[in-house]
Design an enzyme around this catalytic site. Structure first.
Site, PDB file in Angstrom:
ATOM      1  CE  LYS A 158      -3.932  -1.617   2.698  1.00 15.81           C
ATOM      2  NZ  LYS A 158      -4.760  -1.227   3.844  1.00 15.81           N
ATOM      3  CD  GLU A 288      -8.640   4.752   4.641  1.00 14.84           C
ATOM      4  OE1 GLU A 288      -7.729   5.553   4.345  1.00 14.84           O
ATOM      5  OE2 GLU A 288      -9.603   4.521   3.899  1.00 14.84           O
ATOM      6  NE  ARG A 292     -13.642  11.434   3.973  1.00 15.38           N
ATOM      7  CZ  ARG A 292     -14.367  10.342   3.862  1.00 15.38           C
ATOM      8  NH1 ARG A 292     -15.611  10.313   4.326  1.00 15.38           N
ATOM      9  NH2 ARG A 292     -13.903   9.237   3.308  1.00 15.38           N
TER      10      ARG A 292
HETATM   11  P1  ADP Z   1      -8.003   3.579   0.600  1.00  9.27           P
HETATM   12  O1  ADP Z   1      -7.498   4.650   1.498  1.00  9.27           O
HETATM   13  O2  ADP Z   1      -7.362   3.645  -0.750  1.00  9.27           O
HETATM   14  O3  ADP Z   1      -9.494   3.463   0.556  1.00  9.27           O
HETATM   15  P2  ADP Z   1      -7.875   1.292   2.454  1.00  9.27           P
HETATM   16  O4  ADP Z   1      -6.688   1.002   3.279  1.00  9.27           O
HETATM   17  O5  ADP Z   1      -9.061   1.873   3.140  1.00  9.27           O
HETATM   18  O6  ADP Z   1      -7.424   2.206   1.216  1.00  9.27           O
HETATM   19  O7  ADP Z   1      -8.320  -0.030   1.724  1.00  9.27           O
HETATM   20  C1  ADP Z   1      -9.322  -0.027   0.732  1.00  9.27           C
HETATM   21  C2  ADP Z   1      -9.868  -1.435   0.515  1.00  9.27           C
HETATM   22  O8  ADP Z   1      -8.839  -2.343   0.089  1.00  9.27           O
HETATM   23  C3  ADP Z   1     -10.443  -2.081   1.751  1.00  9.27           C
HETATM   24  O9  ADP Z   1     -11.792  -1.699   1.961  1.00  9.27           O
HETATM   25  C4  ADP Z   1     -10.307  -3.566   1.438  1.00  9.27           C
HETATM   26  O10 ADP Z   1     -11.352  -3.979   0.585  1.00  9.27           O
HETATM   27  C5  ADP Z   1      -8.999  -3.625   0.684  1.00  9.27           C
HETATM   28  N1  ADP Z   1      -7.875  -3.883   1.611  1.00  9.27           N
HETATM   29  C6  ADP Z   1      -7.033  -2.966   2.132  1.00  9.27           C
HETATM   30  N2  ADP Z   1      -6.127  -3.549   2.963  1.00  9.27           N
HETATM   31  C7  ADP Z   1      -6.411  -4.864   2.973  1.00  9.27           C
HETATM   32  C8  ADP Z   1      -5.849  -6.021   3.632  1.00  9.27           C
HETATM   33  N3  ADP Z   1      -4.791  -5.934   4.432  1.00  9.27           N
HETATM   34  N4  ADP Z   1      -6.436  -7.221   3.401  1.00  9.27           N
HETATM   35  C9  ADP Z   1      -7.496  -7.327   2.580  1.00  9.27           C
HETATM   36  N5  ADP Z   1      -8.068  -6.317   1.924  1.00  9.27           N
HETATM   37  C10 ADP Z   1      -7.541  -5.084   2.106  1.00  9.27           C
END
Ligand code: ADP
Length: 446
Positions: A158, A288, A292
C-alpha cells in the site's frame, strides 16, 4: 457559537449541513459551480456564491476561490463535508492562516492520521489492533521479502499517502512482491507525490466494520459504536448498517474503545471514523482513519440519537462534547441504501439527466437525505449519488422489512438508479442472514 458558516460542498451533504446550521441558529453560506446553479438546496441557504465552472478543480476544490468566497461572505468557519477538500491538511492550514475555523481536525491531527504509516504507528502505540506487516515504510526490497515471509503470503503493498482504493497491490509470492514493490513505489510517487509504501497481511474474506468517533478540543473522545459497510462494489459502499450484525458484545466494545483511544491519542477534534477489516473469527485489523464526516453517518445518528454534523460544528466552535461515553447507547437497528443515478444492469453506468418523477417514501422510521426534487437534473460532473435512504427499526429483521417497504414506495425516473438492486438485496437470503463479506456483492453480480 459561530455566526456564519461557509459550506464547501454540494448535493446532499451541503443540504445536511444547511439543516444542522439552521437548527443551531447559524447562518449558512453555500458555494456552487455553474453545473449546480439551479440546485434547489441553494435556496435554503442564507446566501449562495458562484465559484466557477463545473470541473471541481475550478470550483469545489479550488482553494483560492473557496477562501475568496469565505472572505466575501465574512464567515467564521468552513465546513468541508466529505470528499473535495475535506481531507486536505494544507487546506485546513490555509483556513487557520486566514483566521477561519476549519470544521474538522487540526492540520496536525489530520496529517498524523491521514498518512497510513504514521497512522499505524499511532494506532499501535494506542493498542489498536493493526495488520501484521512492516514497521513503517519499506526501505529496501530485502526487508520487504523478510517481513512477507514472516507474516506469510498473500500480502498487500500500500502507498502511505494512498486513498480511494488506489495504489494497492496484492502479492501471492516472493517474485510478484519483488516486481510489484518497484512499480507500486513509482506509481505512488506519480499519483500522490510520495513514494513511500508499506506491506501488510492480506485478508481474503473480511467484513468492513468501522467505528464512528467524536473528539473535542478539551481532550475528550468518545465512540458511537460501529457500522458494517461490507456491501460494496469496487470499494464503493452501497449499503451500511448499525450496529454490525453478528458481532459479539465483548469484541465490539474492545474495538470501539480502542478506536476512541486512537482519536484521543491524536488530540483529534471533530468527527472521525476508524475503519477495520474483521475476519471470520472476529479479529479486527485497522485499515485507516477517515478524518471527516462520512456519507454513512446517518445510520449511527439513528441508533444513538446523536447529531454528528451538529457535533462537528459545536466542537469546532470550542464547545466540549455534551456526551460522556456512558451516555451513548445502541437503540434498535438502522440501515442506509445509497441511491445512485447508475444502471446496475449496464455495469453501473452513470445516468446523468433530468428526473421527471421523484416520489420519495415516507412513514414510520424512514429518513431520506437527498437534495433531489422533481425536475432536478443530475449533472454529469460529480459522483452519481442522488440520495440516501435510511430506515430505523427495533431490530435488523424489521429494519430490512421496513427498507423493502420504503424502496417499493420510492419512485424515480426516467433515469436508472440502484433502487432495484437494493430491492433484490433486501430479499436475498445471505444478506438477510447478515455478515456477508466485502466481496459478496461482486460475486452476486457476476
Ligand atoms: P483507501 O485509502 O485507498 O481506501 P484502504 O486502506 O481503506 O485504502 O483499503 C481499501 C480497501 O482495500 C479495503 O476496503 C479492502 O477492501 C482492501 N484492503 C485494504 N487492505 C487490505 C488487507 N490488508 N487485506 C485485505 N483487503 C484489504
Amino acid at each position: 457559537m459561530f455566526r456564519r458558516i461557509l459550506i464547501a460542498n454540494r448535493g446532499e451533504i451541503a443540504l445536511r449541513i444547511i439543516r444542522a446550521c439552521r437548527e443551531l441558529g447559524v447562518e449558512a453560506v453555500c458555494v456552487y459551480s455553474t453545473a449546480d446553479k439551479d440546485a434547489p438546496y441553494l435556496k435554503l441557504a442564507d446566501r449562495a456564491i458562484c465559484i466557477g465552472p463545473p470541473p471541481a478543480r475550478e470550483s469545489y476544490i479550488n482553494i483560492p476561490k473557496i477562501i475568496a468566497a469565505a472572505e466575501i461572505a465574512d464567515v467564521d468557519a468552513i465546513h468541508p463535508g466529505y470528499g473535495f477538500l475535506s481531507e486536505r491538511a494544507d487546506f485546513a492550514q490555509i483556513c487557520r492562516d486566514c483566521k477561519i475555523e476549519f470544521i474538522g481536525p487540526s492540520p496536525e491531527a489530520m496529517a498524523k492520521l491521514g498518512d497510513k504509516v504514521e497512522c499505524k504507528r499511532t494506532a499501535k502505540a494506542a493498542k489498536v489492533p493493526i495488520f501484521p506487516g512492516s514497521e513503517g515504510a519499506i526501505e529496501d526490497e530485502e526487508e520487504a521479502v523478510k517481513v512477507a515471509s514472516e507474516i506469510g503470503y498473500p500480502v498487500i503493498i500500500k502507498a502511505s499517502a494512498g486513498g480511494g482504493g488506489r495504489g494497492m497491490k496484492v502479492c501471492h509470492n516472493e517474485a510478484t512482491l519483488r516486481t510489484n514493490l518497484r512499480i507500486a513505489s513509482q506509481e505512488a510517487l506519480a499519483a500522490f507525490g510520495n513514494g513511500a509504501v508499506f506491506i501488510e497481511k492480506f485478508l481474503e474474506h473480511a467484513r468492513h466494520v468501522e467505528v464512528q468517533c467524536l473528539g473535542d478540543k478539551h481532550g475528550h473522545a468518545i465512540h458511537l459504536f460501529e457500522r458494517d459497510c461490507s456491501t460494496q462494489r469496487r470499494h464503493q459502499k452501497l449499503i451500511e448498517e448499525a450496529p454490525g450484525p453478528l458481532i459479539d458484545r465483548k469484541r465490539r466494545d474492545a474495538t470501539c474503545e480502542a478506536a476512541a483511544r486512537l482519536i484521543k491519542a491524536a488530540e483529534y477534534s471533530g468527527a472521525a471514523t476508524v475503519e477495520f477489516l474483521m475476519d471470520g473469527k472476529q479479529n479486527f485489523y485497522m485499515l485507516e482513519v477517515n478524518t471527516r464526516v462520512q456519507v454513512e453517518h446517518p445510520v449511527t445518528e439513528m441508533i444513538t440519537g446523536v447529531d454528528i454534523v451538529k457535533m462537528s460544528i459545536l466542537v469546532a466552535a470550542g464547545e466540549p462534547l455534551p456526551y460522556k461515553q456512558k451516555d451513548i447507547e445502541i437503540r434498535g437497528h438502522a440501515m442506509e441504501c445509497r441511491i445512485n443515478a447508475e444502471d446496475p444492469d449496464k455495469n453501473f453506468m452513470p445516468c446523468a439527466g433530468r428526473i421527471t418523477t421523484f416520489e420519495p417514501p415516507g412513514g414510520p422510521g424512514v429518513r431520506l437525505d437527498s437534495h433531489v426534487v422533481t425536475g432536478y437534473t443530475v449533472p454529469p460532473n460529480y459522483d452519481s449519488m442522488i440520495g440516501k435512504l435510511i430506515v430505523h427499526a427495533d431490530d435488523r429483521e424489521q429494519c430490512m422489512n421496513r427498507m423493502a417497504r420504503a424502496l417499493r414506495e420510492f419512485n424515480v425516473g426516467p433515469i436508472k438508479t440502484t433502487i432495484p438492486l437494493h430491492q433484490r438485496l433486501m430479499e436475498n437470503a445471505d444478506f438477510r442472514k447478515g455478515g456477508v463479506d466485502i466481496h459478496y456483492l461482486e460475486r452476486l453480480l457476476k
